[in-house]
Design an enzyme around this catalytic site. Structure first.
Site, PDB file in Angstrom:
ATOM      1  N   ASP A 106      -4.466   4.742  -4.071  1.00 16.35           N
ATOM      2  CA  ASP A 106      -3.665   5.563  -3.150  1.00 16.35           C
ATOM      3  C   ASP A 106      -3.729   4.938  -1.767  1.00 16.35           C
ATOM      4  O   ASP A 106      -4.636   4.153  -1.470  1.00 16.35           O
ATOM      5  CB  ASP A 106      -4.165   7.012  -3.100  1.00 16.35           C
ATOM      6  CG  ASP A 106      -3.135   7.929  -2.438  1.00 16.35           C
ATOM      7  OD1 ASP A 106      -2.194   8.368  -3.130  1.00 16.35           O
ATOM      8  OD2 ASP A 106      -3.247   8.183  -1.226  1.00 16.35           O
ATOM      9  N   ARG A 148       1.956  11.695 -12.930  1.00 11.53           N
ATOM     10  CA  ARG A 148       2.184  12.988 -13.573  1.00 11.53           C
ATOM     11  C   ARG A 148       3.426  13.124 -14.430  1.00 11.53           C
ATOM     12  O   ARG A 148       3.538  14.068 -15.204  1.00 11.53           O
ATOM     13  CB  ARG A 148       2.176  14.099 -12.514  1.00 11.53           C
ATOM     14  CG  ARG A 148       0.789  14.393 -11.987  1.00 11.53           C
ATOM     15  CD  ARG A 148       0.868  15.254 -10.761  1.00 11.53           C
ATOM     16  NE  ARG A 148       1.657  14.589  -9.738  1.00 11.53           N
ATOM     17  CZ  ARG A 148       2.143  15.179  -8.653  1.00 11.53           C
ATOM     18  NH1 ARG A 148       1.951  16.448  -8.469  1.00 11.53           N
ATOM     19  NH2 ARG A 148       2.834  14.491  -7.775  1.00 11.53           N
ATOM     20  N   ARG A 193       5.608   4.771  -7.984  1.00 16.17           N
ATOM     21  CA  ARG A 193       4.917   5.897  -8.617  1.00 16.17           C
ATOM     22  C   ARG A 193       5.236   5.988 -10.114  1.00 16.17           C
ATOM     23  O   ARG A 193       5.404   7.073 -10.654  1.00 16.17           O
ATOM     24  CB  ARG A 193       5.254   7.218  -7.922  1.00 16.17           C
ATOM     25  CG  ARG A 193       5.078   7.173  -6.403  1.00 16.17           C
ATOM     26  CD  ARG A 193       3.620   6.996  -5.990  1.00 16.17           C
ATOM     27  NE  ARG A 193       2.824   8.132  -6.317  1.00 16.17           N
ATOM     28  CZ  ARG A 193       2.630   9.166  -5.493  1.00 16.17           C
ATOM     29  NH1 ARG A 193       3.142   9.163  -4.310  1.00 16.17           N
ATOM     30  NH2 ARG A 193       1.889  10.172  -5.870  1.00 16.17           N
ATOM     31  N   TYR A 207      -1.279  11.002   8.260  1.00 15.92           N
ATOM     32  CA  TYR A 207      -2.149  11.918   7.499  1.00 15.92           C
ATOM     33  C   TYR A 207      -3.424  12.232   8.274  1.00 15.92           C
ATOM     34  O   TYR A 207      -3.919  13.358   8.257  1.00 15.92           O
ATOM     35  CB  TYR A 207      -2.502  11.328   6.125  1.00 15.92           C
ATOM     36  CG  TYR A 207      -1.338  11.351   5.154  1.00 15.92           C
ATOM     37  CD1 TYR A 207      -0.879  12.555   4.624  1.00 15.92           C
ATOM     38  CD2 TYR A 207      -0.683  10.188   4.790  1.00 15.92           C
ATOM     39  CE1 TYR A 207       0.195  12.594   3.757  1.00 15.92           C
ATOM     40  CE2 TYR A 207       0.396  10.210   3.920  1.00 15.92           C
ATOM     41  CZ  TYR A 207       0.836  11.417   3.409  1.00 15.92           C
ATOM     42  OH  TYR A 207       1.899  11.458   2.552  1.00 15.92           O
ATOM     43  N   ARG A 249      -6.183  11.929 -17.710  1.00 16.51           N
ATOM     44  CA  ARG A 249      -6.533  12.020 -16.294  1.00 16.51           C
ATOM     45  C   ARG A 249      -7.712  12.964 -16.048  1.00 16.51           C
ATOM     46  O   ARG A 249      -8.559  12.703 -15.204  1.00 16.51           O
ATOM     47  CB  ARG A 249      -5.276  12.463 -15.546  1.00 16.51           C
ATOM     48  CG  ARG A 249      -5.446  13.011 -14.181  1.00 16.51           C
ATOM     49  CD  ARG A 249      -5.683  11.902 -13.157  1.00 16.51           C
ATOM     50  NE  ARG A 249      -5.495  12.479 -11.844  1.00 16.51           N
ATOM     51  CZ  ARG A 249      -6.368  13.291 -11.261  1.00 16.51           C
ATOM     52  NH1 ARG A 249      -7.489  13.580 -11.877  1.00 16.51           N
ATOM     53  NH2 ARG A 249      -6.128  13.807 -10.089  1.00 16.51           N
TER      54      ARG A 249
HETATM   55  O1  1CP Z   1       2.380   4.324  -9.948  1.00 18.03           O
HETATM   56  C1  1CP Z   1       1.602   4.958  -9.231  1.00 18.03           C
HETATM   57  O2  1CP Z   1       1.537   6.205  -9.179  1.00 18.03           O
HETATM   58  C2  1CP Z   1       0.666   4.094  -8.461  1.00 18.03           C
HETATM   59  C3  1CP Z   1      -0.360   4.783  -7.680  1.00 18.03           C
HETATM   60  C4  1CP Z   1      -0.034   5.448  -6.366  1.00 18.03           C
HETATM   61  C5  1CP Z   1       0.664   4.942  -5.256  1.00 18.03           C
HETATM   62  C6  1CP Z   1       1.437   3.650  -5.155  1.00 18.03           C
HETATM   63  C7  1CP Z   1      -0.545   6.716  -5.996  1.00 18.03           C
HETATM   64  C8  1CP Z   1      -1.342   7.608  -6.863  1.00 18.03           C
HETATM   65  N1  1CP Z   1      -0.225   6.929  -4.681  1.00 18.03           N
HETATM   66  C9  1CP Z   1       0.528   5.879  -4.225  1.00 18.03           C
HETATM   67  C10 1CP Z   1       1.041   5.669  -2.861  1.00 18.03           C
HETATM   68  C11 1CP Z   1       1.158   6.822  -1.940  1.00 18.03           C
HETATM   69  N2  1CP Z   1       0.318   7.888  -1.769  1.00 18.03           N
HETATM   70  C12 1CP Z   1       2.184   6.927  -0.975  1.00 18.03           C
HETATM   71  C13 1CP Z   1       3.274   5.904  -0.787  1.00 18.03           C
HETATM   72  C14 1CP Z   1       4.358   6.076  -1.772  1.00 18.03           C
HETATM   73  C15 1CP Z   1       5.226   7.284  -1.576  1.00 18.03           C
HETATM   74  O3  1CP Z   1       5.809   7.435  -0.494  1.00 18.03           O
HETATM   75  O4  1CP Z   1       5.340   8.075  -2.552  1.00 18.03           O
HETATM   76  C16 1CP Z   1       1.982   8.104  -0.261  1.00 18.03           C
HETATM   77  C17 1CP Z   1       2.843   8.665   0.856  1.00 18.03           C
HETATM   78  C18 1CP Z   1       0.800   8.712  -0.774  1.00 18.03           C
HETATM   79  C19 1CP Z   1       0.146   9.946  -0.308  1.00 18.03           C
HETATM   80  C20 1CP Z   1       0.050  10.922  -1.432  1.00 18.03           C
HETATM   81  N3  1CP Z   1      -0.911  10.852  -2.407  1.00 18.03           N
HETATM   82  C21 1CP Z   1       0.936  11.979  -1.735  1.00 18.03           C
HETATM   83  C22 1CP Z   1       2.159  12.386  -0.928  1.00 18.03           C
HETATM   84  C23 1CP Z   1       1.921  13.612  -0.101  1.00 18.03           C
HETATM   85  C24 1CP Z   1       3.075  13.915   0.844  1.00 18.03           C
HETATM   86  O5  1CP Z   1       2.930  13.666   2.062  1.00 18.03           O
HETATM   87  O6  1CP Z   1       4.119  14.393   0.368  1.00 18.03           O
HETATM   88  C25 1CP Z   1       0.459  12.591  -2.920  1.00 18.03           C
HETATM   89  C26 1CP Z   1       1.017  13.766  -3.641  1.00 18.03           C
HETATM   90  C27 1CP Z   1      -0.704  11.867  -3.326  1.00 18.03           C
HETATM   91  C28 1CP Z   1      -1.531  12.081  -4.541  1.00 18.03           C
HETATM   92  C29 1CP Z   1      -1.318  11.075  -5.600  1.00 18.03           C
HETATM   93  N4  1CP Z   1      -1.474   9.709  -5.430  1.00 18.03           N
HETATM   94  C30 1CP Z   1      -1.223   9.069  -6.628  1.00 18.03           C
HETATM   95  C31 1CP Z   1      -0.930  10.084  -7.602  1.00 18.03           C
HETATM   96  C32 1CP Z   1      -0.621   9.814  -9.053  1.00 18.03           C
HETATM   97  C33 1CP Z   1      -0.970  11.324  -6.945  1.00 18.03           C
HETATM   98  C34 1CP Z   1      -0.712  12.710  -7.582  1.00 18.03           C
HETATM   99  C35 1CP Z   1      -1.941  13.522  -7.729  1.00 18.03           C
HETATM  100  C36 1CP Z   1      -2.723  13.437  -9.004  1.00 18.03           C
HETATM  101  O7  1CP Z   1      -2.262  12.962 -10.066  1.00 18.03           O
HETATM  102  O8  1CP Z   1      -3.848  13.952  -8.954  1.00 18.03           O
END
Ligand code: 1CP
Length: 350
Positions: free
Chosen positions: A76, A31, A27, A151, A40
């Site tokens: 994602d 943010r 990640r 999910y 964004r």
């Molecule tokens: O560097 C990066 O951010 C690369 C992009 C990336 C990756 C690798 C995003 C963008 N998501 C992910 C993987 C992801 N998504 C995982 C596996 C990694 C981890 O465990 O953190 C998981 C579980 C998710 C599901 C997800 N998507 C969550 C977690 C929710 C929970 O159950 O707690 C969240 C908050 C998101 C939204 C999301 N995905 C990515 C971003 C930057 C965001 C934040 C929202 C946004 O900016 O609008």
């Protein structure tokens, strides 16, 4: 496009000595970066992922800022199921939310096979853009069948995964069909990312650690093994990651990964004792440590490096993702320190 075969990251994936310990952060985009927040805009993250120019720039931002040794595609884990029309959105501040959760055999019809060229062409365009521009390897990724299923079944993020566990125990045939479909979707997605130029793949089974080993082995391992076996012909490192997986590490490794992610609860020494010398370890600084002052962060980075004891089969990372509140300047310092402190025993890497 550069020849990245001898890059620090890919050498460490293969367990070969190099000039420095490679480092990247799960990640790393997103943010915590002001430059991310600046471009964004509003709207669902799915909309940002569907714009290749924007997704390319967001992927490149942390590479430029931190000088990390790998990029990870901005996408994602629910992007493919969103693209085939399951009905799942990513709510700001929450995460993936499905209005109609997966509940019965009828819902299997909402999970048709993924055709990446047709369903997620924007992801592949982003991959191609990135490969043309990057001078470090690009990591492609997918959600593991269990974590994506959690999910779909829960309808959103969950602390207990109670419905998911009930389904896997009470309705094993339905659960098997669900995971099998999600395995095929992950396989299609990962294969297409590699065919378009990704240098490594990571399967995120973030929430696998919610399970005991017996249940993991019976209800999850077969589907994750299917994913890794189907990709074994591709000549790229295969990374397998989950949180709270100390007890599951040998089982997870048996799915066919060549690199195992380790969270911060398991010291690298213990992980190696459990896994032997055939896999590379990736990890494992506690992300929350990065909220502390620099002397603490420095001490903990050095501790992780010391626990690895100079083994070339190590990629430095956090034990889970970057938290939005982490100051990017701290992560810049972490990269500098890992590069400066890591072994310098030669090796002609890039
Ligand atoms: O560097 C990066 O951010 C690369 C992009 C990336 C990756 C690798 C995003 C963008 N998501 C992910 C993987 C992801 N998504 C995982 C596996 C990694 C981890 O465990 O953190 C998981 C579980 C998710 C599901 C997800 N998507 C969550 C977690 C929710 C929970 O159950 O707690 C969240 C908050 C998101 C939204 C999301 N995905 C990515 C971003 C930057 C965001 C934040 C929202 C946004 O900016 O609008």
């Amino acid at each position: 496009m550069s020849d990245l075969t001898s890059s620090a990251f890919l050498r460490a994936c293969r367990g070969e000595p190099g000039s420095r310990v490679p480092v990247w952060f799960m990640r790393q985009a997103g943010r915590s970066l002001p430059e991310y927040r600046a471009i964004r805009g509003e709207g669902s993250i799915n909309e940002a992922i569907a714009k290749p120019d924007l997704a390319t720039e967001i992927t490149l931002q942390p590479v430029r800022r931190y000088g990390v040794d790998a990029a990870i595609l901005f996408s994602d884990i629910v992007t493919p199921v969103h693209a085939i029309g399951f009905g799942i959105d990513i709510k700001p501040g929450v995460g993936p939310v499905a209005e109609k959760p997966f509940a019965s055999a009828a819902d299997l019809d909402r999970l048709r096979p993924l055709d990446p060229d047709v369903d997620t062409p924007y992801v592949l365009e982003t991959v191609r853009n990135l490969v043309a521009e990057l001078d470090v390897p690009l990591i492609g990724f997918a959600g593991a069948p269990f974590t994506v299923a959690s999910y779909l079944v829960e309808g959103g993020p969950s602390k207990t995964h109670a419905r998911t566990k009930q389904m896997l125990h009470d309705e094993p045939a339905l659960w098997h069909n669900l995971l099998d479909r999600l395995a095929d979707i992950a396989i299609a997605s990962l294969r297409s990312q590699v065919e378009n130029g990704a240098s490594a793949i990571q399967l995120f089974d973030s929430w696998a650690g919610t399970l005991d080993p017996t249940t993991y082995e019976r209800s999850v391992l077969p589907a994750s093994t299917k994913v890794f076996e189907a990709l074994a012909d591709l000549d790229v490192p295969r990374i397998h990651f989950g949180v709270n997986t100390g007890e599951l590490l040998p089982l997870m490794a048996s799915a066919g990964a060549t690199v195992m992610g380790v969270d911060w609860r398991t010291p690298l020494t213990s992980a190696r004792a459990r896994l032997g010398d055939t896999v590379t370890l990736q990890g494992n600084l506690d992300p929350a440590v990065c909220l502390a002052s620099w002397p603490v962060v420095e001490r903990e980075v050095r501790r992780v490096l010391a626990e690895n004891a100079g083994n070339p089969a190590h990629i430095f990372n956090l034990g889970h993702g970057v938290m939005p509140a982490i100051d990017p300047e701290i992560l810049e310092q972490v990269v500098e320190l890992v590069h400066a402190e890591g072994r310098a025993d030669g090796g002609p890497d890039a």
